[in-house]
Design a protein around this motif. Sequence first.
Motif, short mmCIF file in Angstrom:
data_model
loop_
_atom_site.label_atom_id
_atom_site.label_comp_id
_atom_site.label_asym_id
_atom_site.label_seq_id
_atom_site.Cartn_x
_atom_site.Cartn_y
_atom_site.Cartn_z
N ALA A 15 0.84 -1.20 0.00
CA ALA A 15 0.00 0.00 0.00
C ALA A 15 0.87 1.26 0.00
O ALA A 15 0.61 2.21 -0.74
N THR A 16 1.94 1.24 0.81
CA THR A 16 2.83 2.40 0.85
C THR A 16 3.51 2.61 -0.50
O THR A 16 3.62 3.75 -0.96
N GLY A 19 1.13 4.09 -2.86
CA GLY A 19 0.91 5.49 -2.48
C GLY A 19 2.05 6.38 -2.93
O GLY A 19 1.83 7.49 -3.42
N THR A 23 1.46 9.53 -5.62
CA THR A 23 1.43 10.91 -5.15
C THR A 23 2.35 11.78 -6.02
O THR A 23 3.36 11.30 -6.54
N ARG A 24 1.97 13.05 -6.16
CA ARG A 24 2.81 14.00 -6.89
C ARG A 24 3.40 15.03 -5.94
O ARG A 24 4.00 15.99 -6.37
N HIS A 25 3.22 14.79 -4.65
CA HIS A 25 3.64 15.77 -3.66
C HIS A 25 4.94 15.29 -3.05
O HIS A 25 4.99 14.24 -2.40
N PHE A 27 6.95 16.26 -0.65
CA PHE A 27 7.07 16.16 0.80
C PHE A 27 6.41 14.87 1.29
O PHE A 27 7.00 14.11 2.06
N ALA A 28 5.20 14.63 0.79
CA ALA A 28 4.49 13.40 1.18
C ALA A 28 5.29 12.18 0.76
O ALA A 28 5.38 11.20 1.50
N MET A 31 8.10 11.54 3.23
CA MET A 31 7.59 10.96 4.47
C MET A 31 7.21 9.50 4.28
O MET A 31 7.46 8.66 5.15
N MET A 32 6.60 9.21 3.12
CA MET A 32 6.17 7.82 2.88
C MET A 32 7.37 6.90 2.71
O MET A 32 7.30 5.73 3.07
N SER A 79 7.99 20.89 -11.06
CA SER A 79 7.76 19.51 -11.45
C SER A 79 7.28 19.48 -12.88
O SER A 79 6.70 20.44 -13.38
N LYS A 81 5.05 17.46 -15.76
CA LYS A 81 3.92 16.54 -15.82
C LYS A 81 4.42 15.20 -16.37
O LYS A 81 5.07 15.14 -17.40
N PRO A 82 4.15 14.12 -15.64
CA PRO A 82 4.67 12.83 -16.08
C PRO A 82 3.91 12.33 -17.30
O PRO A 82 2.75 12.66 -17.52
N LEU B 24 -1.78 7.92 3.62
CA LEU B 24 -1.97 7.86 2.16
C LEU B 24 -2.95 8.92 1.70
O LEU B 24 -2.75 9.56 0.67
N ARG B 32 -0.19 14.07 7.30
CA ARG B 32 0.77 13.02 6.96
C ARG B 32 1.83 12.88 8.03
O ARG B 32 2.19 11.75 8.41
N VAL B 36 2.45 9.48 10.06
CA VAL B 36 3.72 8.76 10.05
C VAL B 36 4.24 8.59 11.46
O VAL B 36 4.74 7.52 11.85
N HIS B 93 -1.10 21.33 -9.06
CA HIS B 93 0.04 20.96 -9.88
C HIS B 93 0.31 22.04 -10.91
O HIS B 93 -0.57 22.44 -11.66
N THR B 96 5.04 22.70 -16.04
CA THR B 96 6.19 23.39 -16.60
C THR B 96 6.76 22.56 -17.72
O THR B 96 6.65 21.35 -17.72
#
Lengths: 185, 102
Positions: A15-16, A19, A23-25, A27-28, A31-32, A79, A81-82, B24, B32, B36, B93, B96
Motif C-alpha cells: 500500500a505504501t 501510495g 502521489t505527486r507531492h 514532501f508526502a 515521508m512515505m 515539477s 507533468k509525467p 496515504l 501526513r 507517520v 500541480h 512546466t
Amino acid sequence: MALTIDIFLLLFLIATAIGILRTRHLFAMAMMFGLYSLLVASLFLLMDAPDVAFTEAAVGTGIATVLMLATLAATRRSSEKPRQRFSPSALIITLSTTALLFYGTLDLPNFGDPQAPLHTEMAGRFIEQGQQDTGVPNLVTAVLASYRGFDTLGEVTVVFTAGVGVLLLLKRRRKPVVRGKSHAR
Amino acid sequence: MTIFLYVIGFSILVTMALALARALAGPTVFDRILAVNMFGTKAVLLVAVVAFISGRTDVLDIALLYSLLNFVGVAAALRLVERGSFYATERVHVKTKPGEKL
C-alpha cells in the motif's frame, strides 16, 4: 502469529509503495519513504536479523528522510507533468526480470531450512579449518575478510565512493579572488 | 496470557492500518506527519509485543531505537516545514516545460 504479522506488514508495504507511486507531492513522498523503510526494518526484525533492522531503521528512516526533507526545503519546487503513456516494452522488461529473479531463487534452500548446506557443511568447515585456511585468529574476521573477500571488497568500494562523493560535495569552495585585491588571509 | 498478547498485536495492526490510510489520504502535510509519527509509535509497540510473544526480549532495544528515530524524524520534518517553502495545503500541480524554471 508471526505469519499473520508478516502478511499484514507486507500488505502495508504494498500500500505504501503504491501510495508513493501515485502521489505527486514531494514532501508526502519523502515521508512515505521513511514509513516504507520502517516497515522493511520491522520485516527484517521478524526474520531474526536485528542488526540489519538496526541499520535499516537508522539509515532509511532516520538519516535518509531528514536528508530528503532538507533537500526539499533547500531547493525550489518545480515539477514536470509525467507521461501517462503505457509502454509495453517496459512492462515486458519488468516482468521478465521478475521471472528471472524468481527462477534464481528456486535453487536456493528455503529460509531457515536446517538442512541447508550452510548449516550442514560450511559452518563446520569454517570452525574447524578456518584458522589453517586463512591464518586469522578471529572466525568472523576470517569469514568476512577471506572467505567472503570479494564481497567485502565490493562493499568497501561502495563506501569509499560514497565517502569521496560526500567530501567533494561538502568541500568549501575558495572565495573568488577580486582583481587587484588578492587577500592572502 | 499469550492469547492476550495476540489480541493486543492484532489491534495494533488494525491501528497501523488506520494510520497508514491517513498517511496515504491525508489532505494536508500535517496529517501526513502525524500519521507517520503514529505509525512509528505503533511499530514500536508491535515490536515490543512480538518480542514478548517470541520470548526474545533483547529485541526491545530495537523498539527503543525506533522510538528515538521517530522523535528525531518528526522533529526534523516539523522544523523543515517551518523553514522551507512547504504549505499546509497541497498546491495545485503547476505545469512546466522541461528546462523551464518556476
